[in-house]
Design a protein around this motif. Structure first.
Motif, mmCIF file in Angstrom:
data_model
loop_
_atom_site.group_PDB
_atom_site.id
_atom_site.type_symbol
_atom_site.label_atom_id
_atom_site.label_comp_id
_atom_site.label_asym_id
_atom_site.label_seq_id
_atom_site.Cartn_x
_atom_site.Cartn_y
_atom_site.Cartn_z
ATOM 1 N N ALA A 216 0.797 -1.297 0.011
ATOM 2 C CA ALA A 216 -0.042 0.019 0.042
ATOM 3 C C ALA A 216 0.889 1.178 -0.004
ATOM 4 O O ALA A 216 0.555 2.345 -0.826
ATOM 5 N N GLN A 217 2.031 1.196 0.716
ATOM 6 C CA GLN A 217 2.835 2.382 0.859
ATOM 7 C C GLN A 217 3.527 2.490 -0.324
ATOM 8 O O GLN A 217 3.888 3.660 -0.844
ATOM 9 N N ALA A 218 3.583 1.383 -1.135
ATOM 10 C CA ALA A 218 4.724 1.633 -2.655
ATOM 11 C C ALA A 218 3.547 2.406 -3.469
ATOM 12 O O ALA A 218 4.091 3.258 -4.264
ATOM 13 N N SER A 219 2.363 2.068 -3.377
ATOM 14 C CA SER A 219 1.280 2.558 -4.224
ATOM 15 C C SER A 219 1.525 4.189 -3.857
ATOM 16 O O SER A 219 1.252 5.194 -4.908
ATOM 17 N N GLN A 220 1.494 4.540 -2.555
ATOM 18 C CA GLN A 220 1.552 5.847 -2.279
ATOM 19 C C GLN A 220 2.598 6.590 -2.850
ATOM 20 O O GLN A 220 2.863 7.755 -3.035
ATOM 21 N N MET A 221 3.843 5.822 -2.667
ATOM 22 C CA MET A 221 5.035 6.291 -3.182
ATOM 23 C C MET A 221 4.938 6.960 -4.580
ATOM 24 O O MET A 221 5.436 7.934 -4.976
ATOM 25 N N SER A 222 4.102 6.196 -5.496
ATOM 26 C CA SER A 222 4.045 6.522 -6.850
ATOM 27 C C SER A 222 3.117 7.608 -7.076
ATOM 28 O O SER A 222 3.469 8.518 -7.689
ATOM 29 N N SER A 223 2.293 7.732 -6.077
ATOM 30 C CA SER A 223 1.451 8.980 -6.074
ATOM 31 C C SER A 223 2.405 10.023 -5.727
ATOM 32 O O SER A 223 2.002 11.253 -6.273
#
Length: 252
Positions: A216-223
Motif C-alpha cells: 500500500a505504501q509503494a502505491s502511495q510513493m508512486s502517487s
C-alpha cells in the motif's frame, strides 16, 4: 511523529533474536533427552524406534520455525533506516514551509509601496514560487508519513514474531520433558506438530500483513512521485521562473 518508537523496536527485535537463539539451544537438547530413554536396556526396540521418530519430528519442525525466523531477521535494520529517512523528510518539510511563508503575499510588503510595470511583474512572479514551495512541503510531509507507516509495520511484524517464539518455546520445553518418558514421547511430538502448524500459519499471516502494508505504501510513493512532477507547480518539470525579463518591466 507517531506510530514508531525506535526504543520499542529495538526491544522487540532483540527479543526475537534472543528467543530464536533459545530455540536453537532447545533443538540441541532434543536428542540428549531422547537418549535417556533410548539407553534403557529394558525398553523394547519398537518403542525406541517410535521415540527416535518423535525426536526427529520435533527437531525437523523446530528447525523449520527457527529457519523462518532467521529469514525474517534479514531485513531487521530497515524499519529504523526508514524512520530516520522520515525524520529527514520532516526537516525538509520545515525548510519548505519556511520558504513558502516568506513568499506569502501577505508577508511581502514591497508591492504595497511599489507601483508600475515592475511592481506588477514582481507580483506575478512571486505566487508561483509560494505554490511550488508549499507543494514541496506537502510532498515531504506525505513521504515522511508513508515511511513512518512502513517502519511501524515492521515494528508490529517483529512484535508478532516475538509472541510466536515465546509460545513455541513453551511447547518445546514441554515436548523435551515428554521425551524423557516412553509413554509421553508421542504426546511431546503431538504438541510440536500442533504448535508448528499453528505457528507456521501465524508467521505466514504476519508476513502477509507486512507485505500488504508495504504494498500500500509503494502505491502511495508512486502517487507522491506524481505530485513532485506536477506541472501545475513545476512547469516543464522545473521550478517556476524566479525572475522576470526586461520586457516584463516594459524595458526594451
Amino acid at each position: 511523529m507517531g506510530g514508531f518508537s525506535e526504543a520499542q523496536y529495538l526491544e522487540a527485535t532483540n527479543k526475537v533474536k534472543t528467543k530464536n537463539a533459545e530455540l536453537a539451544g532447545l533443538i540441541d537438547d532434543v536428542w540428549p533427552a531422547a537418549n535417556v530413554v533410548l539407553g534403557k536396556w529394558y525398553v523394547p526396540g519398537f518403542v525406541k524406534d517410535a521415540i527416535r521418530w518423535c525426536a526427529e519430528k520435533i527437531v525437523e519442525l523446530a528447525k523449520w520455525i527457527w529457519e523462518k525466523i532467521v529469514d525474517c531477521l534479514q531485513g531487521v535494520a530497515m524499519p529504523i533506516i526508514l524512520f530516520k529517512h522520515a525524520w529527514d523528510w520532516q526537516d525538509l518539510r520545515g525548510d519548505a514551509s519556511t520558504v513558502a511563508g516568506q513568499l506569502d503575499a501577505e508577508a511581502l510588503g514591497a508591492a504595497r509601496k511599489w507601483e508600475g510595470p515592475a511592481a506588477e511583474a514582481y507580483k506575478k512572479v512571486i505566487p508561483p514560487q509560494n505554490k511550488a514551495a508549499t507543494q514541496i512541503g506537502t510532498v515531504a510531509k506525505n513521504t515522511a508519513v508513508s515511511l513512518t507507516v512502513c517502519a511501524a509495520a515492521g515494528l508490529a511484524f517483529y512484535v508478532a514474531l516475538g509472541v510466536i517464539l515465546v509460545k513455541f518455546i513453551a511447547a518445546m520445553v514441554t515436548a523435551i520433558a515428554a521425551l524423557g518418558s516412553a509413554v509421553f514421547s508421542w504426546a511431546g511430538a503431538a504438541i510440536i506438530v500442533e504448535e508448528a502448524g499453528v505457528n507456521s500459519g501465524l508467521i505466514i499471516a504476519a508476513v502477509s500483513a507486512l507485505s500488504a502494508a508495504l504494498g500500500a505504501q509503494a502505491s502511495q510513493m508512486s502517487s507522491l512521485h506524481g505530485d513532485a512532477v506536477d506541472n501545475a507547480f513545476f512547469p516543464g518539470g522545473h521550478w517556476p521562473k524566479a525572475a522576470t525579463n526586461g520586457g516584463d518591466f516594459g524595458v526594451d
